[in-house]
Design a protein around this motif. Structure first.
Motif, PDB file in Angstrom:
ATOM      1  N   THR A   1       0.827  -1.206   0.000  1.00  0.00           N
ATOM      2  CA  THR A   1       0.000   0.000   0.000  1.00  0.00           C
ATOM      3  C   THR A   1       0.859   1.252   0.000  1.00  0.00           C
ATOM      4  O   THR A   1       0.559   2.233  -0.713  1.00  0.00           O
ATOM      5  CB  THR A   1      -0.936  -0.012   1.220  1.00  0.00           C
ATOM      6  N   THR A   2       1.922   1.252   0.780  1.00  0.00           N
ATOM      7  CA  THR A   2       2.816   2.409   0.842  1.00  0.00           C
ATOM      8  C   THR A   2       3.427   2.692  -0.522  1.00  0.00           C
ATOM      9  O   THR A   2       3.502   3.850  -0.960  1.00  0.00           O
ATOM     10  CB  THR A   2       3.919   2.162   1.888  1.00  0.00           C
TER      11      THR A   2
ATOM     12  N   LEU B   1      -6.086   3.499   5.406  1.00  0.00           N
ATOM     13  CA  LEU B   1      -6.333   2.250   4.676  1.00  0.00           C
ATOM     14  C   LEU B   1      -6.139   1.030   5.571  1.00  0.00           C
ATOM     15  O   LEU B   1      -6.865   0.035   5.443  1.00  0.00           O
ATOM     16  CB  LEU B   1      -5.424   2.183   3.446  1.00  0.00           C
TER      17      LEU B   1
ATOM     18  N   MET C   1      -2.751   8.463   4.828  1.00  0.00           N
ATOM     19  CA  MET C   1      -3.537   7.585   3.967  1.00  0.00           C
ATOM     20  C   MET C   1      -3.209   6.117   4.229  1.00  0.00           C
ATOM     21  O   MET C   1      -4.106   5.265   4.200  1.00  0.00           O
ATOM     22  CB  MET C   1      -3.322   7.928   2.502  1.00  0.00           C
ATOM     23  N   LEU C   2      -1.939   5.780   4.458  1.00  0.00           N
ATOM     24  CA  LEU C   2      -1.628   4.397   4.825  1.00  0.00           C
ATOM     25  C   LEU C   2      -2.386   4.016   6.090  1.00  0.00           C
ATOM     26  O   LEU C   2      -2.992   2.938   6.168  1.00  0.00           O
ATOM     27  CB  LEU C   2      -0.132   4.209   5.046  1.00  0.00           C
TER      28      LEU C   2
ATOM     29  N   PRO D   1     -10.171   8.204   2.509  1.00  0.00           N
ATOM     30  CA  PRO D   1      -9.994   9.664   2.573  1.00  0.00           C
ATOM     31  C   PRO D   1     -11.013  10.346   3.484  1.00  0.00           C
ATOM     32  O   PRO D   1     -10.669  11.274   4.229  1.00  0.00           O
ATOM     33  CB  PRO D   1     -10.167  10.107   1.114  1.00  0.00           C
TER      34      PRO D   1
ATOM     35  N   CYS E   1       2.822  10.114  -6.030  1.00  0.00           N
ATOM     36  CA  CYS E   1       3.383  11.278  -5.339  1.00  0.00           C
ATOM     37  C   CYS E   1       4.759  11.625  -5.895  1.00  0.00           C
ATOM     38  O   CYS E   1       5.071  12.803  -6.152  1.00  0.00           O
ATOM     39  CB  CYS E   1       3.482  11.004  -3.843  1.00  0.00           C
TER      40      CYS E   1
ATOM     41  N   ASP F   1      -1.399  12.798   1.932  1.00  0.00           N
ATOM     42  CA  ASP F   1      -1.318  11.943   0.743  1.00  0.00           C
ATOM     43  C   ASP F   1      -0.576  10.641   0.993  1.00  0.00           C
ATOM     44  O   ASP F   1      -0.697   9.707   0.184  1.00  0.00           O
ATOM     45  CB  ASP F   1      -0.608  12.686  -0.399  1.00  0.00           C
ATOM     46  N   TYR F   2       0.186  10.582   2.064  1.00  0.00           N
ATOM     47  CA  TYR F   2       1.091   9.439   2.244  1.00  0.00           C
ATOM     48  C   TYR F   2       0.885   8.775   3.592  1.00  0.00           C
ATOM     49  O   TYR F   2       0.180   7.761   3.710  1.00  0.00           O
ATOM     50  CB  TYR F   2       2.533   9.921   2.060  1.00  0.00           C
TER      51      TYR F   2
ATOM     52  N   GLU G   1       2.191   1.863  -3.427  1.00  0.00           N
ATOM     53  CA  GLU G   1       1.124   2.339  -4.313  1.00  0.00           C
ATOM     54  C   GLU G   1       0.804   3.806  -4.052  1.00  0.00           C
ATOM     55  O   GLU G   1       0.491   4.560  -4.990  1.00  0.00           O
ATOM     56  CB  GLU G   1      -0.120   1.475  -4.132  1.00  0.00           C
ATOM     57  N   LEU G   2       0.848   4.225  -2.800  1.00  0.00           N
ATOM     58  CA  LEU G   2       0.610   5.627  -2.469  1.00  0.00           C
ATOM     59  C   LEU G   2       1.759   6.510  -2.928  1.00  0.00           C
ATOM     60  O   LEU G   2       1.552   7.640  -3.397  1.00  0.00           O
ATOM     61  CB  LEU G   2       0.424   5.779  -0.959  1.00  0.00           C
ATOM     62  N   LEU G   3       2.972   6.014  -2.791  1.00  0.00           N
ATOM     63  CA  LEU G   3       4.150   6.829  -3.055  1.00  0.00           C
ATOM     64  C   LEU G   3       4.393   7.047  -4.546  1.00  0.00           C
ATOM     65  O   LEU G   3       4.871   8.124  -4.946  1.00  0.00           O
ATOM     66  CB  LEU G   3       5.371   6.182  -2.406  1.00  0.00           C
TER      67      LEU G   3
END
Length: 429
Positions: free
Chosen positions: A144-145, A171, A167-168, A185, A152, A163-164, A147-149
């Motif tokens: 997940t991290t 989730l 959000m982790l 969110p 960004c 955003d990072y 995918e978020l990064l």
């Protein structure tokens, strides 16, 4: 010892009250909230047991005194029956030797309960937070991290918390609480809004917080109850199958949500803030950043402990005195309160050399950021996992970074002091 006015240093029994050199500490004062650390330094040095008559509360600022406060012998004497982070309007109500008891029907949130009710409810949903259960979340957290990064890094500029890191956490909350991840969110936004300081009332509206969190959790509880609560989802099933003592009553769905709210909120907003602030502190110290980068797998878990000591946002927690107790040589009477200023204790010069400095590899004897004793944080393992993963993955994929602190939002609060928005510009590797 008789109750004393603010500004009095306690040195012996029945010492006369005095207002000499009053520090003027009030956690609900906006000036204090804006920068509590100079007050903490003065409290530790001059008035380590500080009494505020308007709140009938003693404030402890030294590590050893708070550690003493949290010893098992005080479990039945000191209880969070008025909340561990109450509104000032609650503290202005004095009890004259008759401390309030938390309700058992409906059952008050777990943190307010006496033993054995507190211990029973905690055990009923603790399994998902054990080290073994948390270890099984690492693959999800890393995937997940990343995918978020990725998006960004492609933008080159983003919010390190919203955003990072945050959000982790949101989730992971969705995964733990069986909530649609599309709501992450909204969960993050709602938690941050609900725990924001209310300048009109001077604190956090706890009743509103619990009601807002129920909206996210109630569908999951109802699904588990309908499915039979066979133990395969222990976060909910243990509480669905729990029966109150001694009347054997099952908890209602809303009561179950109330027991879970502390974990829901803490997991959503705290780890990402610690990781973001920790990366900010490293960016201010290039030599330390280089040392951590030299071996991320080995060094980040060590640095994470210093991030928790230095950056953990929780400022204090309160206990109501239910039986007369002596702490730091001061007798506190039933109905009064005592609060541990944990963010002060984490910078106590008696416990840490160069305590006001961030030193990534400092030896840390005990980690007070999670509390200790009976009420130590249930989510300490999952918090450590998130901080470690967030920092490792960021530093592994970012060549350089700098923060736009002119646009950052540092939210003052009497119980939580942390950036809720931290814009960063990065150069990817």
């Amino acid at each position: 010892m008789r109750a004393q006015r603010p500004g009095t240093r306690h040195q012996g029994q029945d010492m006369p009250a005095s207002t000499t050199d009053d520090i003027g500490y009030d956690p609900f004062d906006v000036t204090v909230m804006g920068n509590p650390y100079p007050y903490y330094q003065k409290l530790r040095a001059q008035q380590p047991v500080y009494y505020t008559p308007q709140y009938d509360t003693y404030w402890l600022s030294r590590y050893a005194d708070i550690e003493d406060m949290l010893q098992p012998r005080n479990n039945s004497k000191l209880v969070s029956s008025e909340s561990s982070i109450p509104m000032p309007e609650v503290l202005r109500q004095h009890h004259a030797g008759k401390p309030p008891q938390a309700s058992l029907d409906p059952m008050a949130p777990m943190t307010l309960l006496h033993s054995p009710h507190y211990d029973e409810v905690r055990r009923a949903h603790a399994q998902p937070f054990t080290p073994r259960a948390v270890a099984q979340l690492e693959d999800f957290a890393r995937r997940t991290t990343r995918e978020l990064l990725a998006p960004c890094l492609a933008r080159g500029e983003f919010d390190l918390f919203l955003d990072y890191g945050g959000m982790l956490s949101a989730l992971l909350t969705c995964r733990l609480f069986d909530i649609d991840p599309a709501l992450a969110p909204e969960i993050l936004e709602t938690v941050n809004a609900t725990t924001a300081y209310d300048p009109e009332r001077g604190g956090i509206d706890n009743a509103q917080l619990f009601l807002r969190m129920q909206r996210f959790m109630l569908p999951s509880v109802a699904r588990r109850r309908a499915a039979g609560a066979d133990g395969s989802a222990p976060l909910f099933d243990g509480l669905i199958n729990y029966r109150t003592n001694p009347d054997g009553r099952a908890l209602r769905d809303e009561e179950i949500c109330d027991q879970l709210t502390c974990a829901f909120v803490a997991n959503t907003e705290t780890p990402g803030k610690v990781a973001a602030q920790g990366l900010l502190e490293l960016s201010r110290r290039p030599q330390q950043l280089a040392e951590v980068r030299a071996d991320l797998a080995t060094n980040v878990p060590v640095a994470a402990e210093e991030m928790l000591r230095y950056c953990a946002p929780a400022q204090w927690f309160l206990r109501t005195v239910h039986e007369d107790v002596e702490i730091a040589g001061v007798t506190m009477r039933a109905g009064q309160r005592v609060a541990g200023l944990i963010n002060s204790a984490n910078r106590d010069e008696r416990e840490y050399e160069n305590s006001e400095e961030f030193i990534w590899n400092r030896p840390i004897r005990k980690q007070l950021a999670f509390g200790m004793g009976q009420h130590h944080c249930l989510g300490l393992h999952i918090a450590r996992l998130q901080i470690r993963v967030l920092v490792e993955e960021f530093l592994a994929r970012v060549e350089s970074y700098e923060f736009d602190l002119d646009r950052a939002v540092l939210r003052p609060s009497y119980f939580h002091c942390a950036y809720t928005s931290l814009p960063v510009r990065v150069t990817a590797r």
